[in-house]
Design a protein around this motif. Structure first.
Motif, PDB file in Angstrom:
ATOM      1  N   ALA A 165      52.841  60.941  37.771  1.00 29.98           N
ATOM      2  CA  ALA A 165      54.171  60.937  37.151  1.00 29.98           C
ATOM      3  C   ALA A 165      54.555  59.524  36.722  1.00 29.98           C
ATOM      4  O   ALA A 165      54.395  58.564  37.489  1.00 29.98           O
ATOM      5  CB  ALA A 165      55.206  61.485  38.120  1.00 29.98           C
ATOM      6  N   ASP A 166      55.069  59.416  35.517  1.00 28.40           N
ATOM      7  CA  ASP A 166      55.600  58.136  35.058  1.00 28.40           C
ATOM      8  C   ASP A 166      56.882  57.779  35.804  1.00 28.40           C
ATOM      9  O   ASP A 166      57.166  56.611  36.046  1.00 28.40           O
ATOM     10  CB  ASP A 166      55.886  58.199  33.556  1.00 28.40           C
ATOM     11  N   LEU A 167      57.653  58.807  36.148  1.00 28.01           N
ATOM     12  CA  LEU A 167      58.892  58.618  36.890  1.00 28.01           C
ATOM     13  C   LEU A 167      59.014  59.720  37.927  1.00 28.01           C
ATOM     14  O   LEU A 167      58.871  60.904  37.610  1.00 28.01           O
ATOM     15  CB  LEU A 167      60.101  58.665  35.950  1.00 28.01           C
ATOM     16  N   VAL A 168      59.269  59.313  39.165  1.00 27.91           N
ATOM     17  CA  VAL A 168      59.570  60.257  40.242  1.00 27.91           C
ATOM     18  C   VAL A 168      61.025  60.026  40.664  1.00 27.91           C
ATOM     19  O   VAL A 168      61.418  58.895  40.975  1.00 27.91           O
ATOM     20  CB  VAL A 168      58.644  60.066  41.455  1.00 27.91           C
ATOM     21  N   VAL A 169      61.809  61.079  40.648  1.00 24.33           N
ATOM     22  CA  VAL A 169      63.223  61.012  41.004  1.00 24.33           C
ATOM     23  C   VAL A 169      63.422  61.705  42.341  1.00 24.33           C
ATOM     24  O   VAL A 169      62.913  62.810  42.562  1.00 24.33           O
ATOM     25  CB  VAL A 169      64.102  61.686  39.925  1.00 24.33           C
ATOM     26  N   ALA A 170      64.164  61.055  43.231  1.00 17.43           N
ATOM     27  CA  ALA A 170      64.465  61.642  44.546  1.00 17.43           C
ATOM     28  C   ALA A 170      65.922  61.343  44.873  1.00 17.43           C
ATOM     29  O   ALA A 170      66.238  60.410  45.603  1.00 17.43           O
ATOM     30  CB  ALA A 170      63.533  61.078  45.615  1.00 17.43           C
ATOM     31  N   ASN A 171      66.815  62.137  44.295  1.00 21.76           N
ATOM     32  CA  ASN A 171      68.249  61.925  44.478  1.00 21.76           C
ATOM     33  C   ASN A 171      68.781  62.761  45.634  1.00 21.76           C
ATOM     34  O   ASN A 171      68.569  63.976  45.680  1.00 21.76           O
ATOM     35  CB  ASN A 171      69.013  62.274  43.201  1.00 21.76           C
ATOM     36  N   ASN A 172      69.458  62.111  46.555  1.00 23.86           N
ATOM     37  CA  ASN A 172      70.110  62.795  47.672  1.00 23.86           C
ATOM     38  C   ASN A 172      69.137  63.646  48.484  1.00 23.86           C
ATOM     39  O   ASN A 172      69.436  64.784  48.846  1.00 23.86           O
ATOM     40  CB  ASN A 172      71.286  63.635  47.165  1.00 23.86           C
ATOM     41  N   VAL A 173      67.980  63.066  48.774  1.00 27.27           N
ATOM     42  CA  VAL A 173      67.003  63.727  49.625  1.00 27.27           C
ATOM     43  C   VAL A 173      66.397  62.763  50.641  1.00 27.27           C
ATOM     44  O   VAL A 173      65.913  63.182  51.684  1.00 27.27           O
ATOM     45  CB  VAL A 173      65.882  64.393  48.781  1.00 27.27           C
ATOM     46  N   TYR A 174      66.462  61.453  50.373  1.00 31.90           N
ATOM     47  CA  TYR A 174      65.785  60.495  51.249  1.00 31.90           C
ATOM     48  C   TYR A 174      66.404  60.475  52.645  1.00 31.90           C
ATOM     49  O   TYR A 174      65.757  60.042  53.596  1.00 31.90           O
ATOM     50  CB  TYR A 174      65.826  59.109  50.619  1.00 31.90           C
ATOM     51  N   ALA A 175      67.628  60.949  52.756  1.00 31.71           N
ATOM     52  CA  ALA A 175      68.261  61.058  54.074  1.00 31.71           C
ATOM     53  C   ALA A 175      67.936  62.380  54.762  1.00 31.71           C
ATOM     54  O   ALA A 175      68.184  62.538  55.956  1.00 31.71           O
ATOM     55  CB  ALA A 175      69.780  60.923  53.939  1.00 31.71           C
ATOM     56  N   HIS A 176      67.382  63.331  54.018  1.00 30.34           N
ATOM     57  CA  HIS A 176      67.261  64.701  54.508  1.00 30.34           C
ATOM     58  C   HIS A 176      65.925  65.016  55.175  1.00 30.34           C
ATOM     59  O   HIS A 176      65.680  66.166  55.534  1.00 30.34           O
ATOM     60  CB  HIS A 176      67.452  65.692  53.349  1.00 30.34           C
TER      61      HIS A 176
END
Length: 414
Positions: A165-176
């Motif tokens: 992936a050129d871009l990996v997005v991980a919004n509002n999951v790193y705490a989960h």
């Protein structure tokens, strides 16, 4: 909890103990009201070696996320936030600028609220979403979605099938996720060797400064400063290159990371935020010393208001049934005698009851029908959006109540 889940240290200090509560998204159907309801300790501690704030992993992600009650698309402002992010990220990363087949992966992609903007731009993408029901909604909306939890193995399998992936997005999951190291290794497995990773997560600095204790719940296993996030990213072979401070969720950080081999020196903004965190005492116990007392004051002030309103014969109802609201309701011991009901835009929650406190959840139209004296806004982080949505309560002289960071009673004007 005996050891830090990031660095393995045994030196964990108490920050705030919120007692025991049910999982915040375990809404009850009417036929469950006479059944036992499990509750788990909710005690935030901080590691005095790596300064990662964390709660014990007493429930598993599988218990929470296989069937999930939260659909991101029901928040208008959050959908707009995602659209703006995609537009900016396309420019920043240069997705497809050279005519190449760009590829974007979002982890914990929910109902496709963000990736639909990627699809609209004609960019190849994939969502990785563990919840069966919201993942199905994403696919119905035309967003390719894999129903899985991210692990190093999942990341490697996606890379083998679809390419890096050129871009990996991980919004509002790193705490989960309780396995911080394994999840970060999964991000590294997904991203190209010269790619980018973007993570949004609530900032522990604003959580402490603004009394945002209701964002502590069992789905959130840890709470990050930029300093602790740097260490977490390094555990999987990623390095922080830039950070943005965001207003979302009461104050979040957007972490831009790359594989360590190509990352280079971090931006000046990283150093600036690290300086702010150090000045706030978040790398020593003094920065956490008064938080518990300030949390107790939020509880006393809200209960005093609700009790006095009830004694005056005034009606208070809620708006929203977010996870954070259930931490607040349970910590304060609020029941239907003080909060008649709450409403929510998500039809999934209608006819259900809040976990622990058993407050009915109704459609939003109920507020206009009943004309209550006060509306307690539980998703206080959407204050601007919801003040506008609820402006109609002015018609009968109703007022809005915001409990965080301190009790605020607002007269609404059109």
């Amino acid at each position: 909890m005996t050891r830090c889940r990031l660095c393995g240290s045994a030196t964990l200090a108490s920050v705030v103990d919120l007692g025991a509560t049910p999982p915040c998204e375990s809404f009850l159907a009417a036929d469950q009201l006479d059944e036992p309801e499990p509750a788990y300790p909710l005690h935030l501690r901080v590691c005095t070696d790596c300064w990662l704030a964390q709660i014990p992993p007493l429930i598993t992600p599988e218990e929470t996320f296989k069937e999930y009650a939260y659909f991101s698309s029901y928040s208008t402002s959050w959908v707009e936030h995602a659209r703006t992010f995609v537009a900016d990220a396309v420019q920043r990363v240069g997705l497809g600028a050279d005519g190449s087949d760009a590829f974007v992966v979002e982890v914990a992609s929910n109902d496709g609220y963000l990736l639909k903007h990627v699809v609209d731009r004609g960019i190849r993408c994939l969502g990785i979403e563990p919840s069966v029901n919201v993942g199905a909604a994403a696919r119905e909306a035309g967003v390719p979605t894999l129903t899985e939890f991210l692990s190093p193995e999942t990341g490697s399998a996606v890379r083998a099938e679809h390419g890096p992936a050129d871009l990996v997005v991980a919004n509002n999951v790193y705490a989960h996720i309780p396995d911080v190291v394994g999840f970060t290794q999964g991000l590294r497995a997904l991203v190209a060797d010269d790619g980018w990773v973007s993570i949004e997560v609530q900032h522990l600095l604003t959580l402490i400064e603004e009394n945002q204790y209701d964002t502590i719940y069992h789905e959130h296993f840890q709470y990050y400063t930029v300093a602790s996030a740097i260490r977490a990213l390094a555990s999987g072979g990623l390095a922080l290159v830039d950070v943005e401070l965001l207003p979302t969720h009461g104050g979040s950080i957007r972490l831009w990371a790359r594989p360590a081999e190509v990352a280079g020196e971090p931006s000046r903004r990283v150093a600036d935020v690290l300086d702010r965190e150090k000045a706030a005492g978040l790398q020593e116990l003094s920065g956490y010393a008064e938080f518990s007392a300030r949390v107790a004051k939020v509880r006393r002030d809200l209960l005093r208001f609700l009790v006095e309103a009830a004694e005056r014969g005034e009606t208070v109802v809620g708006y929203g049934a977010p996870g954070k609201g259930n931490t607040l309701l349970n910590h304060c011991g609020i029941r239907p005698d003080l909060l008649a009901y709450t409403v929510d835009r998500n039809p999934y929650k209608h006819g259900r009851f809040t976990p622990g406190t058993r407050i009915p959840i109704l459609p939003p139209e109920q507020i206009a029908a009943d004309k209550p004296d006060y509306v307690l806004v539980l998703p206080w982080n959407l204050r601007a959006e919801l003040t506008e949505q609820l402006s109609f309560v002015h018609e009968w002289g109703g007022r809005l109540v915001f409990p965080i960071p301190e009790l605020s009673i607002v007269e609404v004007k059109r």
